[in-house]
Design an enzyme around this catalytic site. Structure first.
Site, short mmCIF file in Angstrom:
data_model
loop_
_atom_site.label_atom_id
_atom_site.label_comp_id
_atom_site.label_asym_id
_atom_site.label_seq_id
_atom_site.Cartn_x
_atom_site.Cartn_y
_atom_site.Cartn_z
N HIS A 109 0.85 -1.19 0.00
CA HIS A 109 0.00 0.00 0.00
C HIS A 109 0.88 1.24 0.00
CE1 HIS A 109 -3.12 2.86 1.13
NE2 HIS A 109 -3.96 1.95 0.68
N ASP A 120 -8.02 -5.26 -0.06
CA ASP A 120 -8.51 -6.10 -1.16
C ASP A 120 -8.09 -7.55 -1.05
OD1 ASP A 120 -9.99 -4.23 -2.54
OD2 ASP A 120 -8.22 -3.39 -3.51
N1 CMC Z 1 4.17 -7.51 -4.94
C1 CMC Z 1 5.51 -7.47 -5.12
N2 CMC Z 1 6.27 -6.39 -4.91
C2 CMC Z 1 5.64 -5.27 -4.50
C3 CMC Z 1 4.24 -5.23 -4.29
C4 CMC Z 1 3.50 -6.40 -4.53
N3 CMC Z 1 2.18 -6.41 -4.35
N4 CMC Z 1 3.88 -4.00 -3.90
C5 CMC Z 1 5.02 -3.27 -3.85
N5 CMC Z 1 6.07 -4.04 -4.21
C6 CMC Z 1 7.48 -3.64 -4.21
C7 CMC Z 1 7.80 -2.76 -5.40
O1 CMC Z 1 8.22 -3.54 -6.51
C8 CMC Z 1 8.91 -1.90 -4.85
O2 CMC Z 1 10.09 -2.67 -4.80
P1 CMC Z 1 11.54 -1.97 -5.02
O3 CMC Z 1 11.69 -1.02 -3.87
O4 CMC Z 1 12.49 -3.08 -5.00
O5 CMC Z 1 11.45 -1.28 -6.36
C9 CMC Z 1 8.49 -1.69 -3.40
O6 CMC Z 1 7.69 -2.84 -3.07
C10 CMC Z 1 7.66 -0.42 -3.16
O7 CMC Z 1 6.51 -0.49 -3.99
P2 CMC Z 1 5.95 0.68 -4.91
O8 CMC Z 1 5.43 0.11 -6.18
O9 CMC Z 1 6.97 1.76 -5.00
O10 CMC Z 1 4.79 1.18 -3.99
P3 CMC Z 1 3.61 2.13 -4.41
O11 CMC Z 1 3.25 2.89 -3.21
O12 CMC Z 1 3.96 2.91 -5.64
O13 CMC Z 1 2.44 1.12 -4.82
C11 CMC Z 1 0.63 -0.39 -4.65
C12 CMC Z 1 1.45 0.71 -3.97
C13 CMC Z 1 -0.62 -0.69 -3.81
C14 CMC Z 1 0.15 0.10 -6.03
C15 CMC Z 1 1.50 -1.64 -4.78
O14 CMC Z 1 1.87 -2.12 -3.51
C16 CMC Z 1 0.80 -2.76 -5.57
O15 CMC Z 1 0.84 -2.78 -6.81
N6 CMC Z 1 0.10 -3.72 -4.86
C17 CMC Z 1 -0.65 -4.74 -5.54
C18 CMC Z 1 -1.99 -4.18 -6.01
C19 CMC Z 1 -2.96 -3.95 -4.86
O16 CMC Z 1 -3.15 -4.82 -4.01
N7 CMC Z 1 -3.66 -2.80 -4.89
C20 CMC Z 1 -4.66 -2.46 -3.90
C21 CMC Z 1 -4.23 -1.33 -3.03
S1 CMC Z 1 -5.27 -1.10 -1.58
C22 CMC Z 1 -6.85 -0.73 -2.14
C23 CMC Z 1 -6.97 0.42 -3.07
O17 CMC Z 1 -6.18 1.38 -3.06
O18 CMC Z 1 -7.89 0.42 -3.85
#
Ligand code: CMC
Length: 433
Positions: free
Chosen positions: A308, A366
């Protein structure tokens, strides 16, 4: 209220900027960077807005490190245990919990706005039967603007209230119509004797040829899921609604923009993606293989329902939904128990894995919600629509807060330009390509 100043100096030019620091009631302060451009001619750079407060708001507070979520100051755990979705709607919209008479009046108003104009209902027939319900929902919500445009003065608080009640009341009817259209079944009209969630289940599952009894366990479970999804401060879809609304656009069109933003798998689309992922993983033996894929930066696979932007701890909503899964799946006799077992094991293994631990990736709202929707008989393609139904009140509350703020300005971010410098136009005959 400004309490302190932050001084910045450019060591090369010696220019100085004095920036105001505004404290919140709780949580981090924000630095007003408007003086930065005046002093240095520079903008701030924050792709994805991870460190930017785009507005001030009194609606929802999140402490991502502690896993805290408050609506108008009330902890989500207390609202989930003691309140109802209608009461939370009132709270988000009005800032205070309602008295009994106020809640009754609110519910009556919502109940009496649930019907759709028949012409709007006919819009659904223009969609192919396998159109994604989010596409239909977004289009039909936007179409409401065609029915309520000239009559709507967004600067009149009373008209804003009518808009809020109308969209909160009609969004379940729209969701149910999208579902019925996908099935090729007749649309079912709302019933005024039912509460919000029972009425939604009635419009989803009743058919004209036999009686349908709403299961109170299902209605209660849906009400709780809706409380948990009602608002989440400046997330992507809410920020989209604010941005679209800041132009003075018709608010139904702004809400439709929010529905579209919610659809993506990184946001509200994750609930659908989690169930697909759990099925794809299939069994506990395959978990290590999929965790390796999630860690592999060359793969597009992510552990859906994990991670998140704000929570670097358990999402408090995920904890509540996980606990709910035990009772709801038991009471409704769901066939999803093996998937729930798999989800629990996946969570357990991921939370011990160095990759997820070091990045503070925890289950989010989710991760478990789809299992409950599915146990209620709601098809997977409708999960994100359910999220949109619940989040509508959050979008409306933020839109109304923004529009009623005398300091409101159009949302207009700047950029770091990385394209070509100035160059002269070349006639087509003289171009090398
Ligand atoms: N699986 C694997 N790696 C992950 C995941 C994941 N679900 N989420 C984050 N990471 C890694 C990412 O690759 C990055 O690694 P590194 O530092 O080595 O590059 C690190 O963790 C930080 O992640 P980020 O992508 O910079 O984080 P963000 O704040 O931009 O993204 C997120 C947040 C929710 C989009 C992301 O965690 C994600 O894609 N999660 C899966 C989709 C999901 O469950 N979404 C629902 C969110 S909650 C409900 C809502 O908002 O509607």
């Amino acid at each position: 209220m400004t309490q302190s100043k932050l001084e910045l100096a450019d060591p090369v030019s010696g220019k100085k900027a004095e920036l105001a620091v505004h404290p919140g009631t709780i949580g981090p302060s924000v630095v007003d960077i408007s003086g930065l451009n005046k002093a240095f001619g520079a903008f701030t750079y924050d792709p994805g807005y991870g460190f930017t407060a785009a507005c001030d708001s009194k609606i929802t507070y999140i402490d991502g490190d502690a896993g805290v979520l408050l609506h108008r100051g009330y902890p989500i755990e207390q609202l989930a245990e003691k309140s109802s979705f209608m009461e939370v709607c009132y709270l988000l919209l009005n800032g205070e919990l309602p008295g009994k008479a106020e809640l009754d009046t609110f519910k009556t108003s919502i109940t009496h706005h649930t019907m759709l104009n028949e012409s709007l209902l006919r819009f659904f027939n223009g969609f192919h039967h396998n159109a994604h319900p989010m596409a239909m929902t977004s289009a039909v919500v936007a179409s409401l603007s065609a029915f309520y445009h000239d009559s709507l003065n967004i600067h009149d608080p009373q008209q804003r209230e009518v808009f809020a009640h109308r969209i909160i009341a009609k969004i379940p009817t729209i969701a149910a119509a999208a579902h019925k259209h996908s099935l090729g079944q007749p649309f079912i009209y709302p019933r005024n004797d039912l509460d919000y969630c029972s009425n939604l289940l009635h419009m989803f599952f009743s058919v004209p040829c036999e009686p349908y009894e709403v299961d109170p366990v299902a209605a209660k479970a849906l009400d709780l899921l809706f409380i948990l999804h009602a608002d989440h401060e400046q997330n992507a879809s809410t920020s989209t609604v604010r941005l679209a609304g800041s132009t003075g656009a018709n608010p139904y069109a702004a809400i439709s923009a929010g529905v579209s933003a919610l659809w993506g798998p990184a946001h509200g689309g994750a609930n659908e993606a989690v169930l697909n992922m759990l099925e794809q993983i299939g069994s506990v033996q395959n978990v290590p293989k999929y965790l390796d894929m999630a860690k592999d930066k060359s793969s597009h696979f992510r552990l859906m329902g994990f991670g998140h932007r704000v929570y670097k701890n358990f999402d408090p909503r995920a904890k509540i939904i996980r606990a709910m899964c035990y009772t709801v799946l038991e009471k409704l006799g769901s066939t999803n128990k093996p998937l729930f077992e798999l989800a629990l094991r996946l969570e357990e293994i991921a939370l011990k894995d160095e990759y997820f631990v070091s990045r503070k990736l925890y289950p989010n709202v989710d991760f478990y919600s789809g299992l409950i929707y599915s146990a209620l008989g709601i098809p997977r393609s409708m999960f994100t629509v359910m999220f949109a139904v619940a989040r509508t009140v959050g979008w409306v509350s933020h839109w109304a807060e923004m529009i009623s703020d005398p300091a409101m300005r159009i949302g207009r971010p700047r950029q770091l330009y990385t394209g070509s410098p100035r160059r002269d136009y070349v006639e087509i005959a003289q171009r090398s390509r």
